[in-house]
Design a protein around this motif. Structure first.
Motif, mmCIF file in Angstrom:
data_model
loop_
_atom_site.group_PDB
_atom_site.id
_atom_site.type_symbol
_atom_site.label_atom_id
_atom_site.label_comp_id
_atom_site.label_asym_id
_atom_site.label_seq_id
_atom_site.Cartn_x
_atom_site.Cartn_y
_atom_site.Cartn_z
ATOM 1 N N ARG A 157 2.164 6.342 -11.928
ATOM 2 C CA ARG A 157 0.783 6.799 -12.094
ATOM 3 C C ARG A 157 -0.109 5.867 -11.301
ATOM 4 N N GLY A 158 -0.980 6.440 -10.537
ATOM 5 C CA GLY A 158 -1.924 5.616 -9.801
ATOM 6 C C GLY A 158 -1.532 5.402 -8.360
ATOM 7 N N ASN A 159 -2.417 4.738 -7.670
ATOM 8 C CA ASN A 159 -2.307 4.491 -6.244
ATOM 9 C C ASN A 159 -2.117 2.992 -6.040
ATOM 10 N N ALA A 160 -1.050 2.604 -5.359
ATOM 11 C CA ALA A 160 -0.742 1.188 -5.167
ATOM 12 C C ALA A 160 -1.886 0.445 -4.475
ATOM 13 N N PRO B 27 0.786 -1.240 0.000
ATOM 14 C CA PRO B 27 0.000 0.000 0.000
ATOM 15 C C PRO B 27 0.816 1.286 0.000
ATOM 16 N N GLU B 28 2.009 1.268 0.576
ATOM 17 C CA GLU B 28 2.813 2.491 0.658
ATOM 18 C C GLU B 28 3.692 2.708 -0.576
ATOM 19 N N ARG B 29 3.722 1.750 -1.481
ATOM 20 C CA ARG B 29 4.601 1.846 -2.652
ATOM 21 C C ARG B 29 4.166 2.988 -3.551
ATOM 22 N N LYS B 30 5.127 3.777 -3.999
ATOM 23 C CA LYS B 30 4.842 4.873 -4.920
ATOM 24 C C LYS B 30 4.915 4.338 -6.340
ATOM 25 N N LEU B 31 3.897 4.661 -7.112
ATOM 26 C CA LEU B 31 3.856 4.286 -8.519
ATOM 27 C C LEU B 31 3.935 5.551 -9.365
#
Length: 90
Positions: free
Chosen positions: A54-57, A48-52
């Motif tokens: 584009r978009g929300n993990a 859940p905390e991973r930065k992508l």
């Protein structure tokens, strides 16, 4: 959670995240027909905390859990290309 990411050869900057490697059977037939063939891009460990880029993990993870896939389209342009100065004097 593992995500297997593939890029569409037909539509630029369009990606599908799959819960299973080569698990294209979860894609709706019409969607797959419009965007396939796919090229494998990478395997990614999601949390859940991973930065992508584009978009929300967390949203991607939810779609993978519920549907088996997550579709990422190119970002919508907010700039009107007709409002730019193209260097013409006409």
């Amino acid at each position: 959670m593992q995500a297997y990411i593939y890029r569409s050869r037909k539509k630029e900057d369009t990606y599908v995240f799959l819960a299973k490697e080569d698990g294209f059977d979860v894609l709706p037939a019409g969607l797959d027909a419009q965007l396939a063939p796919w090229d494998s891009v990478m395997t990614l460990e999601l949390h859940p905390e991973r930065k992508l880029a584009r978009g929300n993990a967390a949203a991607v993870m939810e779609n993978l859990s519920q549907r088996g896939f997550h579709l990422q389209f190119p970002p919508a342009s907010t700039i009107d290309p007709m409002s730019s100065d193209w260097g013409t004097d006409a």
